[in-house]
Design a protein around this motif. Structure first.
Motif, PDB file in Angstrom:
ATOM      1  N   ASP A 166       0.830  -1.095  -0.042  1.00 56.59           N
ATOM      2  CA  ASP A 166       0.023   0.117   0.077  1.00 56.59           C
ATOM      3  C   ASP A 166       0.725   1.402   0.095  1.00 56.59           C
ATOM      4  N   ILE A 167       0.543   2.317  -0.670  1.00 58.53           N
ATOM      5  CA  ILE A 167       0.958   3.442  -0.787  1.00 58.53           C
ATOM      6  C   ILE A 167       0.995   4.474   0.621  1.00 58.53           C
ATOM      7  N   PRO A 168       2.043   4.662   1.165  1.00 59.89           N
ATOM      8  CA  PRO A 168       2.076   5.401   2.316  1.00 59.89           C
ATOM      9  C   PRO A 168       1.183   6.609   2.194  1.00 59.89           C
ATOM     10  N   PHE A 169       0.454   7.334   3.523  1.00 57.78           N
ATOM     11  CA  PHE A 169      -0.147   8.467   3.138  1.00 57.78           C
ATOM     12  C   PHE A 169      -0.122   9.245   4.566  1.00 57.78           C
ATOM     13  N   ARG A 170      -0.659  10.581   4.487  1.00 65.35           N
ATOM     14  CA  ARG A 170      -0.635  11.449   5.571  1.00 65.35           C
ATOM     15  C   ARG A 170      -2.053  12.036   5.493  1.00 65.35           C
ATOM     16  N   ASP A 171      -2.874  11.859   6.370  1.00 63.53           N
ATOM     17  CA  ASP A 171      -4.036  12.746   6.291  1.00 63.53           C
ATOM     18  C   ASP A 171      -3.729  13.964   7.050  1.00 63.53           C
ATOM     19  N   THR A 172      -4.370  15.080   6.226  1.00 70.12           N
ATOM     20  CA  THR A 172      -4.302  16.216   7.039  1.00 70.12           C
ATOM     21  C   THR A 172      -5.653  16.965   6.906  1.00 70.12           C
ATOM     22  N   LYS A 173      -5.673  18.352   7.239  1.00 63.59           N
ATOM     23  CA  LYS A 173      -7.111  19.025   7.256  1.00 63.59           C
ATOM     24  C   LYS A 173      -7.531  19.171   5.741  1.00 63.59           C
ATOM     25  N   ASP A 174      -6.713  19.216   4.931  1.00 62.30           N
ATOM     26  CA  ASP A 174      -7.085  19.340   3.537  1.00 62.30           C
ATOM     27  C   ASP A 174      -7.297  17.911   2.722  1.00 62.30           C
ATOM     28  N   GLY A 175      -7.363  16.892   3.530  1.00 61.10           N
ATOM     29  CA  GLY A 175      -7.380  15.815   2.910  1.00 61.10           C
ATOM     30  C   GLY A 175      -6.163  14.917   2.894  1.00 61.10           C
ATOM     31  N   ARG A 176      -6.048  13.612   2.195  1.00 63.55           N
ATOM     32  CA  ARG A 176      -5.079  12.685   2.210  1.00 63.55           C
ATOM     33  C   ARG A 176      -3.995  12.987   1.299  1.00 63.55           C
ATOM     34  N   ILE A 177      -2.811  13.005   1.898  1.00 64.43           N
ATOM     35  CA  ILE A 177      -1.695  13.373   0.739  1.00 64.43           C
ATOM     36  C   ILE A 177      -0.873  11.937   0.706  1.00 64.43           C
ATOM     37  N   TRP A 178      -0.716  11.321  -0.507  1.00 67.01           N
ATOM     38  CA  TRP A 178       0.007  10.148  -0.760  1.00 67.01           C
ATOM     39  C   TRP A 178       1.618  10.638  -0.806  1.00 67.01           C
ATOM     40  N   ILE A 179       2.327   9.618  -0.055  1.00 69.22           N
ATOM     41  CA  ILE A 179       3.809   9.880  -0.010  1.00 69.22           C
ATOM     42  C   ILE A 179       4.363   8.676  -0.921  1.00 69.22           C
ATOM     43  N   ILE A 180       4.758   9.241  -2.071  1.00 62.71           N
ATOM     44  CA  ILE A 180       5.390   8.195  -3.277  1.00 62.71           C
ATOM     45  C   ILE A 180       6.880   8.771  -3.271  1.00 62.71           C
ATOM     46  N   PRO A 181       8.063   7.785  -2.808  1.00 56.06           N
ATOM     47  CA  PRO A 181       9.470   8.276  -3.000  1.00 56.06           C
ATOM     48  C   PRO A 181       9.686   8.805  -4.210  1.00 56.06           C
ATOM     49  N   LYS A 182      10.682   9.708  -4.286  1.00 56.99           N
ATOM     50  CA  LYS A 182      11.292  10.289  -5.378  1.00 56.99           C
ATOM     51  C   LYS A 182      12.247   9.411  -6.201  1.00 56.99           C
ATOM     52  N   ALA A 183      11.891   8.289  -6.586  1.00 56.98           N
ATOM     53  CA  ALA A 183      12.877   7.133  -7.142  1.00 56.98           C
ATOM     54  C   ALA A 183      12.785   7.697  -8.754  1.00 56.98           C
ATOM     55  N   ASP A 184      13.574   7.043  -9.629  1.00 57.64           N
ATOM     56  CA  ASP A 184      13.727   7.470 -10.777  1.00 57.64           C
ATOM     57  C   ASP A 184      12.467   6.834 -11.542  1.00 57.64           C
ATOM     58  N   ALA A 185      12.161   5.604 -11.095  1.00 57.37           N
ATOM     59  CA  ALA A 185      10.649   5.088 -11.640  1.00 57.37           C
ATOM     60  C   ALA A 185      10.189   4.375 -10.375  1.00 57.37           C
ATOM     61  N   VAL A 186       9.014   4.408 -10.071  1.00 53.17           N
ATOM     62  CA  VAL A 186       8.020   3.535  -9.233  1.00 53.17           C
ATOM     63  C   VAL A 186       7.049   2.740 -10.060  1.00 53.17           C
ATOM     64  N   VAL A 187       7.158   1.471 -10.084  1.00 56.35           N
ATOM     65  CA  VAL A 187       6.480   0.374 -10.482  1.00 56.35           C
ATOM     66  C   VAL A 187       5.598  -0.188  -9.332  1.00 56.35           C
ATOM     67  N   ASN A 188       4.214   0.260  -9.378  1.00 53.61           N
ATOM     68  CA  ASN A 188       3.503  -0.344  -8.081  1.00 53.61           C
ATOM     69  C   ASN A 188       1.984  -0.184  -8.785  1.00 53.61           C
ATOM     70  N   PRO A 189       1.174  -1.191  -8.949  1.00 52.78           N
ATOM     71  CA  PRO A 189      -0.087  -0.736  -9.463  1.00 52.78           C
ATOM     72  C   PRO A 189      -0.985  -0.363  -8.436  1.00 52.78           C
ATOM     73  N   LYS A 190      -0.736   0.027  -7.300  1.00 53.09           N
ATOM     74  CA  LYS A 190      -1.666   0.590  -6.291  1.00 53.09           C
ATOM     75  C   LYS A 190      -1.611   2.175  -6.154  1.00 53.09           C
ATOM     76  N   GLN A 191      -0.689   2.952  -7.110  1.00 55.29           N
ATOM     77  CA  GLN A 191      -0.530   4.125  -7.172  1.00 55.29           C
ATOM     78  C   GLN A 191      -1.962   4.575  -7.852  1.00 55.29           C
ATOM     79  N   ASN A 192      -2.451   5.652  -7.523  1.00 52.24           N
ATOM     80  CA  ASN A 192      -3.922   6.046  -8.016  1.00 52.24           C
ATOM     81  C   ASN A 192      -3.926   6.104  -9.529  1.00 52.24           C
ATOM     82  N   ASP A 193      -2.919   6.710 -10.076  1.00 55.58           N
ATOM     83  CA  ASP A 193      -2.939   7.220 -11.408  1.00 55.58           C
ATOM     84  C   ASP A 193      -2.256   5.945 -12.204  1.00 55.58           C
ATOM     85  N   CYS A 194      -2.126   4.832 -11.627  1.00 49.40           N
ATOM     86  CA  CYS A 194      -1.776   3.691 -12.429  1.00 49.40           C
ATOM     87  C   CYS A 194      -2.804   2.967 -13.187  1.00 49.40           C
ATOM     88  N   LEU A 195      -2.746   2.721 -14.386  1.00 44.55           N
ATOM     89  CA  LEU A 195      -3.972   2.185 -15.312  1.00 44.55           C
ATOM     90  C   LEU A 195      -4.008   0.811 -15.408  1.00 44.55           C
TER      91      LEU A 195
END
Length: 570
Positions: A166-195
């Motif tokens: 699962d993608i790590p996240f942090r809940d804030t007053k403005d909603g949920r922020i997903w924490i995706i590492p700043k790698a050169d490429a992240v291949v994980n189908p659980k990313q929200n914008d992964c088709l």
């Protein structure tokens, strides 16, 4: 106390049965597994490898392939950082063999459970720098390593993440922020914008998809893609993925291939577990072969399991398989001891009232925490965390129930934890020892589970009299295999049965055999596995019983006879 419930999902079972040449009962069982339209049913029954989706639909797959293609050409040093469980070991094996096939300059490192912990840590990055590594490629880990990947990037490393957690996240007053590492490429189908539509594939399948895409791009014969099918199947079962859709096809076809596998290590494991010539099922993978692969990562080093999978001659493979078999036997004994200690701790410390169980076993081997948590969950039907004392504080594993998302609840306790990650149904964590009691209280203060959600539910597929059973129907149930999470073995039920001629068998007195007789005098052989004497006492105290069961054809001394296996009774 259990709550018995019957599925009530509607469909035209006669029409489905007629369309596919199956008994209407089979049609109803398929509908109970949420397979609805004719196209889905056809795929469920007759799905082929051609239906497995293209790897190119995954976010960052193109980017990962481009980077690796360049690194392979430039002969840059690539290091695979895997994980020490069955999914991580098989994923590492797939990436290593696949990249070597492409002439990559590649090696591997599987973290030591005790010395290194789970996933990427700074010491692994420092070691990579020391060894002149250019690119780190993760499998079955990395998605929760944002800080470590930032450090690796700052030090000039290229990092590609392949993961399925699962993608790590942090809940804030403005909603949920997903924490995706700043790698050169992240291949994980659980990313929200992964088709990629199947979000429920294991880490080894994600790794396989990367090799698949590389093979396509670099012109490797497409048939070679299937060289890794049995590894993908083993990982899918071993990591308890839902056996539906793509996963079902991978496991179904992978199990067929496993019986004649070209992997010497798998042949050796099959041999030491006396499965040669047997039809290997998902059960054998989940409870016989898989635990042997897991055992080295639990009690020794997972590098031994990887060595087994990479073995190129039977003599070496047999030595390694024998060692893993022995390790697994030790693991079983230690697990049973840990389970008894956990139950004793719960009862003596009055923890049974908690809706979320947190059991601290300082002297328990930390690698067994997850298995013990699973056993305690089965006994109490509550989310369970088992914590152990490690060299750098407390480590633990959790196993959950359907109504409780373990990972989301850990996010709410993140200030008490030094590290955590996982899924809704399972998680791993570490903390300072002083926070153990605060952690237990916080989980229970936050818990919204109701009493109804804590009652175990027995889901009955069909209330079906034993008089309806036949060898033909029982044989036809095989079309539903492989069974596992998301595609459970069918469960039938009948009321008002008499059990006669009951006797207790087995060295551990854990088998009860009997004859069941219904109200019309129809008789059926039956067997119960479990606390046999307790079952006998219950039967003798009641005129009739209700049972849940599944039918099977018992073969003894060349003779076949139909019998039912009793699962629950009341």
């Amino acid at each position: 106390m259990e709550k018995w419930m019957v599925y009530n999902k509607k469909a035209d079972f006669q029409k489905i049965g007629s369309e596919f040449g199956i008994d209407p009962v089979i049609a109803r069982l398929i509908r109970n597994r949420d397979i609805q339209d004719m196209k889905e049913i056809r795929s469920y029954l007759y799905g082929t490898l051609a239906e497995i989706p293209s790897p190119w639909k995954m976010k960052d797959m193109e980017r990962a392939v481009q980077i690796l293609q360049k690194k392979i050409t430039q002969k840059k040093k690539i290091r695979i950082i895997g994980d020490y469980d069955i999914d991580g070991v098989t994923a590492t094996c797939i990436l290593l063999k696949g990249l070597k096939r492409l002439n990559a300059n590649v090696d591997t490192y599987i973290p030591d459970r005790v010395k290194d912990g789970y996933g990427m840590h700074e010491q692994l990055i420092d070691k990579a720098l020391e060894d002149g590594i250019d690119t780190i490629l993760t499998c079955d880990n990395g998605i929760a390593a944002a800080a470590e990947i930032e450090y690796a990037k700052k030090e000039g490393l290229t990092v590609i993440v392949t993961d399925h957690h699962d993608i790590p996240f942090r809940d804030t007053k403005d909603g949920r922020i997903w924490i995706i590492p700043k790698a050169d490429a992240v291949v994980n189908p659980k990313q929200n914008d992964c088709l990629y539509l199947n979000k429920n594939i294991c880490g080894a399948v994600v790794a396989w998809k990367l090799i698949w895409a590389l093979y396509e791009r670099l012109g490797i014969d497409s048939d070679e893609i299937w060289d890794f099918l049995e590894l993908a199947a083993i990982a899918t079962v071993g990591d308890v993925m839902d056996l539906q859709g793509e996963n079902r096809i991978i496991v179904k076809e992978g199990l067929k291939k496993l019986s004649s596998t070209s992997f010497e290590g798998l042949k050796a494991l099959i041999c030491v577990n006396n499965l040669e010539g047997a039809e290997i099922t998902a059960y054998h993978v989940g409870f016989v072969i898989g635990p042997c692969i897991n055992a080295s990562g639990r009690l020794d080093t997972a590098a031994r399991s990887l060595e087994l999978l990479l073995a190129d001659n039977m003599e070496d493979a047999m030595k390694l398989a024998d060692d893993l078999y022995d390790l697994n036997q030790s693991r079983k004994a230690m697990t049973e001891q840990g389970k008894e200690q956990a139950i004793q701790s719960i009862e003596e410390n009055n923890l049974g009232k908690d809706r979320v169980l947190v059991v601290y076993l300082p002297d328990c081997h930390e690698s067994l925490a997850g298995i013990i948590a699973g056993r305690i969950r089965e006994a109490y039907n509550k989310p369970v965390f088992v914590l152990t004392k490690g060299a750098d504080g407390v480590k633990g594993s959790g196993r959950s129930i359907e109504a409780y998302s373990m990972y989301e609840e850990l996010v709410k306790c993140s200030d008490l934890l030094t590290q955590f990650g996982g899924h809704p149904m399972a998680a791993g964590l570490s903390m300072e020892e002083k926070n153990v009691e605060f952690f237990r209280r916080r989980l229970n203060d936050n818990c919204t589970l109701t009493e109804q959600e804590l009652i175990p539910k027995i889901m009955i597929d069909v209330p079906m009299p034993i008089s309806y059973l036949s060898k033909k129907l029982t044989e036809q149930l095989k079309v539903l295999e492989p069974f596992g999470k998301g595609n459970s073995k069918p469960l039938f039920a009948q009321k008002n049965l008499r059990a006669v001629g009951i006797r207790v068998l087995g060295r551990n007195r854990n088998v009860a055999k009997m004859l069941l007789i219904d109200e019309n005098g129809i008789k059926m052989d039956a067997v119960y596995f479990g606390e046999a004497q307790e079952f006998v006492d219950f039967v003798q105290a009641h005129d009739t019983i209700s049972v849940t069961y599944y039918p099977e054809i018992n073969v003894f001394q060349g003779r076949e006879n139909l019998q039912v296996v009793i699962k629950n009774y009341c």
